[in-house]
Design a protein around this motif. Structure first.
Motif, short mmCIF file in Angstrom:
data_model
loop_
_atom_site.label_atom_id
_atom_site.label_comp_id
_atom_site.label_asym_id
_atom_site.label_seq_id
_atom_site.Cartn_x
_atom_site.Cartn_y
_atom_site.Cartn_z
N SER A 1 1.16 -0.65 0.16
CA SER A 1 0.19 0.34 0.00
C SER A 1 0.77 0.94 -0.03
CB SER A 1 -0.73 0.13 1.73
OG SER A 1 -1.28 0.94 1.47
N GLY A 2 1.73 0.82 0.92
CA GLY A 2 2.61 2.51 1.13
C GLY A 2 3.48 2.26 -0.61
N PHE A 3 4.46 1.73 -0.92
CA PHE A 3 4.49 1.55 -2.33
C PHE A 3 3.83 1.72 -3.24
CE2 PHE A 3 5.16 -1.06 -6.55
CZ PHE A 3 6.61 -0.47 -6.77
N ASP A 4 2.25 1.48 -3.46
CA ASP A 4 0.97 2.26 -4.89
C ASP A 4 1.14 3.39 -4.24
OD1 ASP A 4 1.24 -0.27 -5.32
OD2 ASP A 4 -0.36 -0.75 -4.63
N SER A 5 1.45 3.86 -2.59
CA SER A 5 0.86 5.66 -2.96
C SER A 5 2.20 6.16 -2.73
CB SER A 5 0.19 5.98 -1.54
OG SER A 5 -0.45 4.70 -0.97
N SER A 6 3.17 5.99 -2.80
CA SER A 6 4.59 6.54 -3.39
C SER A 6 4.57 6.77 -4.67
CB SER A 6 5.25 5.50 -2.76
OG SER A 6 5.45 5.98 -0.93
N ARG A 7 4.71 5.22 -5.09
CA ARG A 7 5.13 4.78 -6.72
C ARG A 7 3.97 6.65 -7.60
NH1 ARG A 7 4.91 -0.13 -10.75
NH2 ARG A 7 5.32 0.73 -12.49
N LYS A 8 2.83 6.58 -7.37
CA LYS A 8 1.80 7.71 -7.81
C LYS A 8 2.56 8.89 -6.82
CE LYS A 8 -3.08 8.76 -7.74
NZ LYS A 8 -2.40 9.91 -8.14
N ALA A 9 2.29 9.27 -5.45
CA ALA A 9 3.11 10.34 -5.86
C ALA A 9 4.01 10.91 -6.41
CB ALA A 9 3.44 10.98 -4.30
N LEU A 10 5.28 10.17 -7.00
CA LEU A 10 6.38 10.14 -7.36
C LEU A 10 6.62 10.34 -9.25
CD1 LEU A 10 8.73 7.62 -5.15
CD2 LEU A 10 8.87 10.74 -5.78
N ASN A 11 5.48 9.34 -9.66
CA ASN A 11 5.00 9.60 -10.87
C ASN A 11 4.64 11.20 -11.22
OD1 ASN A 11 5.35 7.09 -11.54
ND2 ASN A 11 3.25 6.08 -11.21
N ASP A 12 3.88 11.56 -10.13
CA ASP A 12 2.97 12.88 -10.84
C ASP A 12 4.19 13.84 -10.44
OD1 ASP A 12 0.54 11.85 -10.71
OD2 ASP A 12 -0.05 12.90 -8.53
N TYR A 13 4.98 12.99 -9.87
CA TYR A 13 6.62 14.26 -9.83
C TYR A 13 7.35 14.74 -10.44
CZ TYR A 13 10.20 16.97 -7.13
OH TYR A 13 11.41 17.47 -7.13
N PHE A 14 7.51 13.42 -11.07
CA PHE A 14 8.27 13.70 -11.91
C PHE A 14 7.78 13.65 -13.81
CE2 PHE A 14 10.76 11.27 -8.64
CZ PHE A 14 11.87 11.84 -9.38
N ASP A 15 6.46 13.23 -13.26
CA ASP A 15 5.47 13.42 -14.99
C ASP A 15 6.03 12.90 -15.68
OD1 ASP A 15 2.91 14.89 -16.09
OD2 ASP A 15 4.55 15.97 -17.23
N ASP A 16 5.90 10.84 -14.82
CA ASP A 16 6.51 9.96 -15.43
C ASP A 16 5.64 8.45 -14.77
OD1 ASP A 16 7.66 8.40 -17.70
OD2 ASP A 16 9.72 9.38 -17.21
N ASP A 17 5.76 7.69 -15.21
CA ASP A 17 5.22 6.27 -15.27
C ASP A 17 6.44 5.95 -14.73
OD1 ASP A 17 3.07 6.56 -14.69
OD2 ASP A 17 2.48 5.70 -16.74
N LEU A 18 6.95 5.59 -13.28
CA LEU A 18 8.24 4.89 -12.57
C LEU A 18 7.82 3.00 -12.72
CD1 LEU A 18 9.12 6.99 -9.92
CD2 LEU A 18 9.96 7.30 -12.93
#
Length: 146
Positions: A129-146
């Motif tokens: 759950s933390g990974f999914d939330s963090s990944r989404k937040a980082l995708n938004d931050y980097f404007d890319d799909d990690l």
């Protein structure tokens, strides 16, 4: 609307001092921080699969090692929500209930391998759950799909 940096800071998903140091490295090498996080995403997905396999086999030593491995990687990137759950996996794999977590399943004998596996499953659920939330937040931050 808050900017991407502010949104990520306010999310509570990253430890900002650690994260900002990584971002500062982009000045020397463009895209460096994003590449670190992409590598981490691959590591996590692969390691979660390994954890699933070892849960089936009840290989507590291996589970502890996998938790330790991800804990360090997540902490180095400032992803404390993932790191703390991986610390639980690491400790439960060593049969150490360091946080006095109580399992709500009376059918399982305390201190049996099944007990520790259930504790690890709980930690893994929260890590995912933390990974999914963090990944989404980082995708938004980097404007890319990690």
């Amino acid at each position: 609307m808050p900017d991407k940096k502010q949104q990520l800071q306010e999310s509570g998903l990253v430890e900002w001092p650690v994260f900002s140091e990584l971002i500062a490295m982009d000045e020397d090498e463009e895209g460096f921080s994003k590449s670190l996080f992409k590598t981490f995403v691959d590591q996590v997905l692969e390691t979660f699969d390994e954890i699933d396999e070892n849960l089936e086999e009840k290989n507590l030593d291996k589970l502890s090692g996998l938790g330790h491995y991800l804990k360090g990687s997540a902490a180095a990137l400032g992803l404390n929500k993932i790191s703390s759950q991986c610390e639980r996996i690491q400790n439960y794999g060593h049969k150490n209930n360091f946080d006095n977590f109580e399992l709500n399943n009376e059918d399982i004998v305390i201190d049996s391998d099944d007990y520790w596996v259930e504790l690890i499953k709980d930690a893994l659920k929260h890590a995912r759950s933390g990974f999914d939330s963090s990944r989404k937040a980082l995708n938004d931050y980097f404007d890319d799909d990690l």
